[in-house]
Design a protein around this motif. Sequence first.
Motif, PDB file in Angstrom:
ATOM      1  N   ARG A  57       0.870  -1.167   0.035  1.00  0.00           N
ATOM      2  CA  ARG A  57      -0.005  -0.021   0.195  1.00  0.00           C
ATOM      3  C   ARG A  57       1.012   1.339  -0.057  1.00  0.00           C
ATOM      4  N   GLY A  58       2.049   1.457   1.035  1.00  0.00           N
ATOM      5  CA  GLY A  58       2.504   2.397   1.076  1.00  0.00           C
ATOM      6  C   GLY A  58       3.679   2.542  -0.431  1.00  0.00           C
ATOM      7  N   ARG A  87       1.296   3.959  -3.021  1.00  0.00           N
ATOM      8  CA  ARG A  87       0.991   5.505  -2.842  1.00  0.00           C
ATOM      9  C   ARG A  87       2.080   6.206  -3.042  1.00  0.00           C
ATOM     10  N   GLU A  88       3.189   5.954  -2.784  1.00  0.00           N
ATOM     11  CA  GLU A  88       4.381   6.829  -3.369  1.00  0.00           C
ATOM     12  C   GLU A  88       4.290   6.904  -4.849  1.00  0.00           C
ATOM     13  N   GLU A 139       1.432   9.176  -5.756  1.00  0.00           N
ATOM     14  CA  GLU A 139       1.683  10.492  -5.487  1.00  0.00           C
ATOM     15  C   GLU A 139       2.595  11.413  -6.593  1.00  0.00           C
ATOM     16  N   ARG A 154      -2.588  -2.504  -3.017  1.00  0.00           N
ATOM     17  CA  ARG A 154      -1.828  -1.635  -3.931  1.00  0.00           C
ATOM     18  C   ARG A 154      -3.042  -0.620  -4.708  1.00  0.00           C
ATOM     19  N   GLY A 205      -3.397   2.118  -2.022  1.00  0.00           N
ATOM     20  CA  GLY A 205      -2.549   2.982  -2.157  1.00  0.00           C
ATOM     21  C   GLY A 205      -2.731   4.251  -3.099  1.00  0.00           C
ATOM     22  N   VAL A 206      -3.099   3.712  -4.225  1.00  0.00           N
ATOM     23  CA  VAL A 206      -3.659   4.816  -5.215  1.00  0.00           C
ATOM     24  C   VAL A 206      -4.654   5.736  -4.475  1.00  0.00           C
ATOM     25  N   GLN A 207      -5.660   5.030  -4.018  1.00  0.00           N
ATOM     26  CA  GLN A 207      -6.880   5.910  -3.426  1.00  0.00           C
ATOM     27  C   GLN A 207      -6.392   6.818  -2.479  1.00  0.00           C
ATOM     28  N   ASP A 208      -5.533   6.453  -1.554  1.00  0.00           N
ATOM     29  CA  ASP A 208      -4.882   7.061  -0.272  1.00  0.00           C
ATOM     30  C   ASP A 208      -4.332   8.296  -1.104  1.00  0.00           C
ATOM     31  N   ALA A 209      -3.617   8.307  -2.138  1.00  0.00           N
ATOM     32  CA  ALA A 209      -2.731   9.339  -2.709  1.00  0.00           C
ATOM     33  C   ALA A 209      -3.815  10.471  -3.231  1.00  0.00           C
TER      34      ALA A 209
END
Length: 393
Positions: free
Chosen positions: A199-200, A203-204, A207, A249, A252-256
């Motif tokens: 996930r991290g 996200r990177e 971002e 995964r 992670g995109v949704q978090d960004a």
Amino acid sequence: METVSVVHWWGRAHTHPGTQYRPVMPRSSQPRRQATLASLAAELKVSRTTVSNAYNRPDQLSAELRARVLEAAKRRGYPGPDPVARSLRTRKAGAVGLLLTEALSYSFRDPAAMSFLAGLSESCEEAGEGLLLVPAGPGRDDVDAAAVVQQAGVDGFVVYSVADNDPHLAAVVERRLPMVVCDQPRQIAGASLVGIDDRGAMRELAEHMISLGHTEIGVLCMRLGRDARNGPADAERLRSPDFPVQRERIAGVQDALIAAGLDPQSLTVVESSEHTTGAGHAAAERALAINPRTTALVCTTDVLALGALEFARWRGIDVPAELSVTGFDGVPEALRVGLTTVQQPAEEKGRRAGALLLRPSHSGIATVEMLDTELLRGRTSAPPRTWPRGPAE
């Protein structure tokens, strides 16, 4: 003096002049007995343990003594200690079981799986253990899955990225052997885990894409459930997948998107039941048909991303001027073409999984090892153009 030979014909002797007489010696009807560990030890005047050590614990003998034992064994046709008898005596099979719930050919075709297998094989080789690929391909019911796993003569299992509810996994758990899980699932009591922060890492990457100016993003992912589906994944499908790695995964995109003040519901997610470049090609076409304004395709694997690049070439879409494409894994082909991706240590995953399972001091206490990843900014990502691309044909 004339020499003769004697030929026996129907029990009668006949002589032929001019040939040397050679009597025919009768052959024994009893075959020569094959040497055993005990008979070999007696012949060499050593203990049976010494003969056994020549094969199983060579460090316990001098080089000269071991050579003498092996030479005598070769001369007498002794094949070495019976591995079946040894396993019954020691209750050790001398092998590690690798559970993959894709077809066995997948492990020799998928580049990330191949790297993982190479690392695991290295650990097994260092420990003097064999490696058994458990044929746990799709399509088996619970009974068949249990039979396959129960028949595997192994001392422990490495479980490589299987679904939470897979029947083969349930059968492995029931055997109560040492187990190490790579990637998923992550809630197996007593099992050690080797993985990454999926996930991290994603996200990177997302971002980075948002920082370039991308707001219309599509995600191409592997299958989210054990059933085969190809096409857009709705909110319900995203909430309850069987494969946590894909879920993490995408999350992670949704978090960004949320962190950038963008609506995560605007994300187009296209699922593929197969993990091939052809599947990535088809998924990319679907994603742009759903949202022609898409300027970036974020793929959960490099294989899917390579397929998306094939689609872009086929459609005459300039990458990255008109469409950015990113992957995940860092496989050799992705690095060769300069794909923007997340590189993960697949081979080290296999090496560490094997080491955790085979370490001599294994105590049964679960260990979690999270390995580092690296964002590689390649040639397939760039700021989007300021005008939208026309509708997909």
